[in-house]
Design a protein around this motif. Structure first.
Motif, PDB file in Angstrom:
ATOM      1  N   HIS A 259      28.912  57.498  29.754  1.00  0.00           N
ATOM      2  CA  HIS A 259      28.933  56.241  29.268  1.00  0.00           C
ATOM      3  C   HIS A 259      29.213  55.348  30.419  1.00  0.00           C
ATOM      4  O   HIS A 259      30.235  55.656  31.191  1.00  0.00           O
ATOM      5  CB  HIS A 259      30.423  56.166  28.266  1.00  0.00           C
ATOM      6  N   SER A 260      28.477  54.084  30.546  1.00  0.00           N
ATOM      7  CA  SER A 260      28.636  53.305  31.633  1.00  0.00           C
ATOM      8  C   SER A 260      28.492  51.960  31.461  1.00  0.00           C
ATOM      9  O   SER A 260      27.726  51.461  30.696  1.00  0.00           O
ATOM     10  CB  SER A 260      27.703  53.835  32.760  1.00  0.00           C
ATOM     11  N   PHE A 261      29.410  51.329  31.806  1.00  0.00           N
ATOM     12  CA  PHE A 261      29.223  49.678  32.008  1.00  0.00           C
ATOM     13  C   PHE A 261      28.361  49.261  33.317  1.00  0.00           C
ATOM     14  O   PHE A 261      28.940  49.910  34.176  1.00  0.00           O
ATOM     15  CB  PHE A 261      30.424  48.893  31.866  1.00  0.00           C
ATOM     16  N   VAL A 262      27.309  48.691  33.130  1.00  0.00           N
ATOM     17  CA  VAL A 262      26.424  48.543  34.574  1.00  0.00           C
ATOM     18  C   VAL A 262      26.374  47.254  35.215  1.00  0.00           C
ATOM     19  O   VAL A 262      26.268  46.228  34.344  1.00  0.00           O
ATOM     20  CB  VAL A 262      25.120  48.982  34.219  1.00  0.00           C
ATOM     21  N   GLU A 263      26.632  46.843  36.272  1.00  0.00           N
ATOM     22  CA  GLU A 263      26.764  45.652  37.088  1.00  0.00           C
ATOM     23  C   GLU A 263      25.499  45.664  37.886  1.00  0.00           C
ATOM     24  O   GLU A 263      25.629  46.425  38.824  1.00  0.00           O
ATOM     25  CB  GLU A 263      27.964  45.429  37.798  1.00  0.00           C
ATOM     26  N   ILE A 264      24.417  44.895  37.903  1.00  0.00           N
ATOM     27  CA  ILE A 264      23.494  44.682  38.879  1.00  0.00           C
ATOM     28  C   ILE A 264      23.772  43.693  39.747  1.00  0.00           C
ATOM     29  O   ILE A 264      23.740  42.669  39.517  1.00  0.00           O
ATOM     30  CB  ILE A 264      21.991  44.471  38.112  1.00  0.00           C
ATOM     31  N   ASP A 265      24.245  44.274  40.833  1.00  0.00           N
ATOM     32  CA  ASP A 265      24.690  43.241  42.086  1.00  0.00           C
ATOM     33  C   ASP A 265      23.342  42.870  42.956  1.00  0.00           C
ATOM     34  O   ASP A 265      22.912  43.989  43.534  1.00  0.00           O
ATOM     35  CB  ASP A 265      25.646  43.963  43.008  1.00  0.00           C
ATOM     36  N   ARG A 266      23.308  41.669  43.344  1.00  0.00           N
ATOM     37  CA  ARG A 266      21.965  41.607  44.208  1.00  0.00           C
ATOM     38  C   ARG A 266      22.488  40.851  45.652  1.00  0.00           C
ATOM     39  O   ARG A 266      21.840  40.491  46.267  1.00  0.00           O
ATOM     40  CB  ARG A 266      21.204  40.190  43.588  1.00  0.00           C
ATOM     41  N   GLY A 267      23.630  41.244  45.716  1.00  0.00           N
ATOM     42  CA  GLY A 267      24.316  41.050  47.165  1.00  0.00           C
ATOM     43  C   GLY A 267      24.730  39.397  47.282  1.00  0.00           C
ATOM     44  O   GLY A 267      24.915  39.045  48.449  1.00  0.00           O
ATOM     45  N   THR A 268      24.523  38.594  46.121  1.00  0.00           N
ATOM     46  CA  THR A 268      24.921  37.273  46.369  1.00  0.00           C
ATOM     47  C   THR A 268      26.360  36.796  45.891  1.00  0.00           C
ATOM     48  O   THR A 268      26.607  35.572  46.213  1.00  0.00           O
ATOM     49  CB  THR A 268      23.797  36.466  45.387  1.00  0.00           C
ATOM     50  N   GLU A 269      27.032  37.906  45.367  1.00  0.00           N
ATOM     51  CA  GLU A 269      28.315  37.399  45.029  1.00  0.00           C
ATOM     52  C   GLU A 269      29.293  37.594  46.238  1.00  0.00           C
ATOM     53  O   GLU A 269      29.096  38.777  46.677  1.00  0.00           O
ATOM     54  CB  GLU A 269      28.786  38.188  43.553  1.00  0.00           C
ATOM     55  N   HIS A 270      30.161  36.963  46.475  1.00  0.00           N
ATOM     56  CA  HIS A 270      31.267  36.979  47.235  1.00  0.00           C
ATOM     57  C   HIS A 270      32.282  38.151  46.939  1.00  0.00           C
ATOM     58  O   HIS A 270      32.504  38.415  45.788  1.00  0.00           O
ATOM     59  CB  HIS A 270      31.980  35.719  47.461  1.00  0.00           C
ATOM     60  N   LEU A 271      32.499  39.005  47.735  1.00  0.00           N
ATOM     61  CA  LEU A 271      33.663  39.922  47.431  1.00  0.00           C
ATOM     62  C   LEU A 271      34.783  39.562  46.392  1.00  0.00           C
ATOM     63  O   LEU A 271      35.130  40.318  45.748  1.00  0.00           O
ATOM     64  CB  LEU A 271      34.219  40.851  48.741  1.00  0.00           C
ATOM     65  N   PRO A 272      35.337  38.415  46.695  1.00  0.00           N
ATOM     66  CA  PRO A 272      36.596  37.943  45.799  1.00  0.00           C
ATOM     67  C   PRO A 272      36.113  37.947  44.302  1.00  0.00           C
ATOM     68  O   PRO A 272      36.841  38.375  43.502  1.00  0.00           O
ATOM     69  CB  PRO A 272      36.859  36.733  46.330  1.00  0.00           C
ATOM     70  N   ALA A 273      34.867  37.420  44.123  1.00  0.00           N
ATOM     71  CA  ALA A 273      34.175  37.239  42.687  1.00  0.00           C
ATOM     72  C   ALA A 273      33.923  38.776  42.320  1.00  0.00           C
ATOM     73  O   ALA A 273      34.350  39.070  40.972  1.00  0.00           O
ATOM     74  CB  ALA A 273      32.917  36.519  42.824  1.00  0.00           C
ATOM     75  N   VAL A 274      33.688  39.821  42.858  1.00  0.00           N
ATOM     76  CA  VAL A 274      33.460  41.111  42.610  1.00  0.00           C
ATOM     77  C   VAL A 274      34.578  41.702  42.217  1.00  0.00           C
ATOM     78  O   VAL A 274      34.937  42.301  41.172  1.00  0.00           O
ATOM     79  CB  VAL A 274      32.564  41.940  43.898  1.00  0.00           C
ATOM     80  N   LEU A 275      35.789  41.401  43.083  1.00  0.00           N
ATOM     81  CA  LEU A 275      37.094  42.048  42.631  1.00  0.00           C
ATOM     82  C   LEU A 275      37.766  41.474  41.577  1.00  0.00           C
ATOM     83  O   LEU A 275      38.272  42.111  40.506  1.00  0.00           O
ATOM     84  CB  LEU A 275      37.963  41.743  43.792  1.00  0.00           C
TER      85      LEU A 275
END
Length: 273
Positions: free
Chosen positions: A183-199
Motif C-alpha cells: 500500500h502506497s501514497f505516491v507523490e510525483i516530485d518534479r524537482g520544482t518544490e522547495h524542500l520546506p514545502a516537501v517537509l
C-alpha cells in the motif's frame, strides 16, 4: 444535451470510445501516447504489431472523437511540436462531459480550460506513473487492487483541533501477488518544490498517520513514496527528512523513477534510493 441528441451521440460511440472518455475524465489530461498505451497497446499486450501502428490507430480514434466534440486537444504540446502527434495532449470536451454526466445522472458541470505548463507537466507525470502501473498489471507482473487518482485519494481529517486538514497525495496504489500486498501514497516530485514545502507535506502525512484513520480501514498505514527525477534530488529530500526531528523517517521512501516499479510492486523488501 437533449435525450434525442444523447441517444444519437451514443450510437456513434463504441465501448472503447466511452472508456477513452472515462479515462480523460479520470486523469484530466492524457497524451496520445498515454491513451495508446491504455487502449491500443502494442504486442505482446495488444493486437498491434508495433507502437507506430498502434499510435496511428489511436490517432484515428481521437480525431474522430474530436470531430464529435466529445474530446479536445490542448494548444500546448508537451515536448514541442517536433515530437509529432504522440505527445498531443487531450482532455474531455463539452459534449463528452455532458454525455458522461447524463449517463450517471450527475448535474454538476465541470470546467475544462487550458492549464498552466507546470500544472500540466505534473498532471501528465502522475498519469504516466499510473499508466505504467496499469501496464505492469496487464502484463501479469502483479495485481493492481487499487489505483486512486486525485481527488479520490485525498484525505480530510482533524488533528488536535476542530480545523479540517487536507492531505492531497497524487496517487494511492495497492498492488498484490499471491503472498503480500503493498500500500502506497505516491507523490510525483518534479524537482520544482522547495524542500520546506516537501517537509510540510511530510508532516501532514505524519499527522494523518497519528490519527489511526487509515490504519482502522487497512490495518496498516501506506508507505509514503516520493518519486523524484534524479539521485541528487532524492539525496537532498532524504537528508532533509532524516534531519527533521519531528518526522519518523522510516515512513517516507524517496526513490527515482527507474525504481518506482520495484517500490510499488508487491515485494516485501522496499528499495530506497
Amino acid at each position: 444535451m437533449s435525450a434525442l441528441s444523447l441517444v444519437a451521440l451514443e450510437m456513434h460511440l463504441s465501448d472503447r470510445d466511452i472508456r477513452v472518455l472515462d479515462d480523460l475524465e479520470r486523469f484530466r489530461f492524457l497524451t496520445t501516447r498515454q491513451l495508446q498505451r491504455l487502449h491500443l497497446p502494442a504486442a505482446p499486450l495488444g493486437s498491434h504489431a508495433t507502437v507506430s501502428s498502434a499510435t496511428r490507430g489511436t490517432t484515428r480514434i481521437l480525431n474522430r472523437l474530436e470531430q464529435l466534440g466529445v474530446i479536445g486537444r490542448l494548444a500546448r504540446r508537451i515536448g514541442g511540436i517536433k515530437h509529432g502527434s504522440a505527445l498531443i495532449v487531450w482532455q474531455l470536451g463539452p459534449a463528452g462531459d455532458r454525455f458522461l454526466r447524463a449517463r450517471r445522472g450527475d448535474p454538476k458541470r465541470r470546467r475544462y480550460e487550458e492549464p498552466g505548463r507546470t500544472f500540466l507537466s505534473h498532471t501528465l507525470a502522475v498519469a504516466d506513473a499510473a499508466v505504467n502501473l496499469i501496464e505492469q498489471a496487464s502484463a501479469g507482473r502483479f495485481e493492481l487492487l487499487e489505483l486512486e487518482l486525485e481527488p479520490a485519494c485525498w484525505r480530510t481529517f482533524t488533528s488536535g483541533s476542530s480545523t479540517a486538514i487536507s492531505l492531497k497525495p497524487d496517487l494511492l496504489v495497492v498492488t498484490a501477488d499471491a503472498h503480500t500486498e503493498t500500500h502506497s501514497f505516491v507523490e510525483i516530485d518534479r524537482g520544482t518544490e522547495h524542500l520546506p514545502a516537501v517537509l510540510r507535506k511530510c508532516r501532514i502525512y505524519q499527522r494523518y498517520a497519528a490519527t489511526g484513520i487509515e490504519q482502522e480501514k487497512r490495518s496498516l498505514f501506506p508507505a509514503v513514496v516520493w518519486v523524484v527525477p534524479d539521485p541528487l534530488r532524492a539525496a537532498r529530500i532524504r537528508s532533509a527528512v532524516d534531519a527533521d526531528a519531528h518526522l519518523a523517517s522510516e515512513l517516507f521512501w524517496i526513490i527515482t523513477t527507474d525504481s518506482m516499479n520495484r517500490q510499488l510492486a508487491p515485494y516485501p523488501t522496499p528499495v530506497n534510493t
